[in-house]
Design a protein around this motif. Structure first.
Motif, PDB file in Angstrom:
ATOM      1  N   CYS A 108       0.860  -1.186   0.000  1.00  0.00           N
ATOM      2  CA  CYS A 108       0.000   0.000   0.000  1.00  0.00           C
ATOM      3  C   CYS A 108       0.894   1.233   0.000  1.00  0.00           C
ATOM      4  O   CYS A 108       1.646   1.463   0.947  1.00  0.00           O
ATOM      5  CB  CYS A 108      -0.942   0.037   1.202  1.00  0.00           C
ATOM      6  N   GLN A 119      -0.054   4.274   0.155  1.00  0.00           N
ATOM      7  CA  GLN A 119      -0.524   5.243   1.153  1.00  0.00           C
ATOM      8  C   GLN A 119       0.080   4.943   2.528  1.00  0.00           C
ATOM      9  O   GLN A 119       0.476   5.841   3.252  1.00  0.00           O
ATOM     10  CB  GLN A 119      -2.059   5.198   1.268  1.00  0.00           C
ATOM     11  N   CYS A 120       0.111   3.665   2.883  1.00  0.00           N
ATOM     12  CA  CYS A 120       0.688   3.257   4.174  1.00  0.00           C
ATOM     13  C   CYS A 120       2.214   3.232   4.112  1.00  0.00           C
ATOM     14  O   CYS A 120       2.874   3.220   5.135  1.00  0.00           O
ATOM     15  CB  CYS A 120       0.249   1.844   4.557  1.00  0.00           C
ATOM     16  N   LYS A 149       1.771  -5.380   2.839  1.00  0.00           N
ATOM     17  CA  LYS A 149       0.633  -5.898   3.599  1.00  0.00           C
ATOM     18  C   LYS A 149       0.668  -7.417   3.562  1.00  0.00           C
ATOM     19  O   LYS A 149       1.191  -8.022   2.619  1.00  0.00           O
ATOM     20  CB  LYS A 149      -0.670  -5.412   2.961  1.00  0.00           C
ATOM     21  N   CYS A 174      -6.439  -1.953   0.686  1.00  0.00           N
ATOM     22  CA  CYS A 174      -5.810  -1.735   1.985  1.00  0.00           C
ATOM     23  C   CYS A 174      -6.915  -1.509   3.017  1.00  0.00           C
ATOM     24  O   CYS A 174      -7.818  -0.708   2.788  1.00  0.00           O
ATOM     25  CB  CYS A 174      -4.892  -0.515   1.912  1.00  0.00           C
ATOM     26  N   ILE A 224      -6.900   0.083   5.701  1.00  0.00           N
ATOM     27  CA  ILE A 224      -6.908   1.438   6.263  1.00  0.00           C
ATOM     28  C   ILE A 224      -7.355   2.453   5.221  1.00  0.00           C
ATOM     29  O   ILE A 224      -8.193   3.307   5.485  1.00  0.00           O
ATOM     30  CB  ILE A 224      -5.510   1.811   6.811  1.00  0.00           C
ATOM     31  N   HIS A 225      -6.815   2.326   4.005  1.00  0.00           N
ATOM     32  CA  HIS A 225      -7.071   3.360   2.993  1.00  0.00           C
ATOM     33  C   HIS A 225      -8.186   3.007   2.018  1.00  0.00           C
ATOM     34  O   HIS A 225      -8.600   3.848   1.231  1.00  0.00           O
ATOM     35  CB  HIS A 225      -5.786   3.667   2.235  1.00  0.00           C
TER      36      HIS A 225
HETATM   37 ZN   LIG Z   1      -2.943   1.771   3.356  1.00  0.00          ZN
END
Ligand SMILES: [Zn+2]
Length: 504
Positions: free
Chosen positions: A121, A123-124, A128, A139, A141-142
């Protein structure tokens, strides 16, 4: 103590303001207690996401970072954040610390080359586990699709520290707080720790590996060390030994729960590998929602902290987030609740109590503080709330600290109504009038100190209106919460209400 080092891919949002307000409150509390405090904050500026964001805007990553980082500082000024160090991970001194740290871990034999392939990811900035992805390879989270990356990387031998970390967590039950976060971490460790890549061949915006210039150091391996490079004094030669000499280990890393794994698992293992002491405590706060919904630009549901502080002032914003939300748990922002809380607590209970009592003092006591007086109930309550307020701050239970301080103010309001000095005055009971006025003003003064970590601006204002000099306020400490410190004969300074009611 530290706030997270905020990622500069976008302007600061309320999720960055929240832990920073909490950290500042705690720092202010400990300064009142006479402790030496170093509050570290800063920005995390490397990595793929920044590189991409800058490219999209046709800028160099450094120019992008140089534009965004000062916005964090600007918000901290607006929010009355008194930090001691602001570290940017593009600082060349930080780079030297990262390289030295990397070499220590490398020479320990904890870094090796291997291939990595897996869902990533951007963004993270994190690989993962396939099993933690949501349907459609998103993801968790995102809620955005992950990429599949395969590259030859340098790995950190996290698995070597499995046993040491398990034992450490067991022997230090307060290391990760609150308990819900601790349990989450214990769960991860129990599943088995796997080595993870700490370099990237595809990312150019990062610190080159000292042992392989073709790769850059993974942004997290770099950013966590910002907590250490921030400790370097301005005139110190940048070295790990110099950086850790005075302030390491940190007493508290205050973080959001989304970055818990990095702080509670990776970071301690990295430090163990480098032979450095571990942080004393890691506290992970919850997520913020707005009107009960997750906040995010893509969701069209953001809350701009600049806008909020410009409209309502720093004390209002600080007070709402620290008093109305329970720190450590998820919390919600709703504008109606925001207005109601501030009107009830700061405008009515606190501000108005001071204002109406000062008016009475002006009318009945020539605007000066009467001789020291004691009301058994009120002074006993004042004495009783001090310790619970202190303990609440120390447990990061900011909401309880506010409640505890406010109980004194609420009792003061009741006392004023019960004793009705306007009636005493009519009955020519001047001693009675002076007694009530002294006791209420003294309660307000004590409450101002108790609340000063949360609402420093308003507390300072209370002291001014009580007739103290700015120097007195600047040297204020927790011992001044003792009853009877409001000096008789001091000229009061009746002014505008310190917290005017917000018109909903
Ligand atoms: Zn993420």
């Amino acid at each position: 103590m530290t706030t997270p080092l905020y990622y500069v891919n976008a302007l600061p949002h309320v999720g960055s303001a929240y832990p920073t307000m909490a950290a500042d409150t705690l720092a202010r509390y400990y300064r009142l207690r006479g402790r030496d405090v170093l509050l570290v904050t800063g920005t995390d500026e490397h990595g793929q996401k920044i590189q991409q964001t800058a490219e999209e805007q046709g800028k160099s990553p450094q120019v992008h970072c140089d534009e965004i980082a000062p916005e964090f500082d600007r918000l901290w000024q607006l929010l009355n954040i008194h930090y001691d160090r602001f570290i940017r991970t593009t600082n060349p001194r930080h780079e030297l610390i990262v390289k030295e740290f990397f070499m220590r871990v490398y020479e320990k034999g904890d870094i090796y080359r291997d291939f990595y392939e897996g869902p990533y990811c951007v963004q993270c900035e994190e690989y993962k586990d396939a099993k933690e992805l949501l349907e459609g390879d998103l993801c968790p989270i995102h809620l955005k699709p992950v990429e599949t990356n395969r590259e030859e990387n340098y790995f950190f031998a996290l698995s070597k520290y499995q046993q040491t970390l398990e034992t450490y967590f067991e022997q230090n039950p307060d290391f990760i707080q609150p308990d819900v976060r601790r349990n989450e971490v214990l769960g991860w460790v129990k599943e088995g720790l796997r080595d993870f890549p700490i370099s990237r061949s595809s990312v150019t915006w990062g610190i080159p590996l000292p042992v392989d210039q073709a790769q850059t150091i993974y942004v997290w391996f770099d950013a966590l060390l910002g907590y250490i490079s921030a400790l370097l004094g301005p005139n110190q030669t940048p070295s790990l030994d110099n950086a850790i000499a005075e302030w390491w280990p940190v007493d508290l890393h205050l973080i959001g729960k989304d970055i818990l794994r990095f702080h509670a698992v990776y970071w301690p293992a990295m430090l163990l590998s480098a032979g450095l002491p571990l942080p004393k405590k890691i506290f992970g706060h919850g997520y913020l929602t707005k009107d009960g919904r997750k906040m995010g630009k893509s969701l069209g549901n953001t809350l701009d902290p600049f806008d909020l502080v410009e409209r309502y002032g720093s004390d209002a914003v600080r007070y709402y987030f620290l008093k109305e939300l329970e720190f450590g748990r998820d919390g919600d922002f709703a504008e109606s609740r925001f207005v109601n809380t501030l009107n009830a607590d700061l405008a009515n209970d606190f501000g108005n109590l001071l204002n109406r009592t000062l008016r009475m003092a002006s009318k009945y006591c020539e605007g000066i503080v009467p001789a020291v007086q004691t009301d058994e109930d009120l002074s006993a309550l004042a004495a009783q709330v001090i310790e619970p307020t202190a303990q609440a701050y120390e447990k990061l239970a900011f909401s309880h600290a506010c409640e505890s301080a406010l109980s004194l103010v609420r009792r003061g309001n009741k006392y004023l109504d019960e004793k009705a000095p306007w009636t005493l005055y009519k009955n020519q009971d001047q001693a009675g009038v002076e007694r009530v006025i002294y006791c209420v003003l003294e309660s307000v003064r004590i409450a101002a100190i108790l609340l000063a970590p949360v609402i420093p601006g308003m507390s300072r204002g209370v002291y001014q209106q009580l007739g103290f000099s700015p120097e007195t306020w600047n040297q204020i400490n927790w011992e001044e919460t003792v009853w009877g410190k409001l000096p008789p004969g001091q000229t009061l300074s009746l002014g505008e209400p310190l917290f005017p009611r917000i018109d909903p």
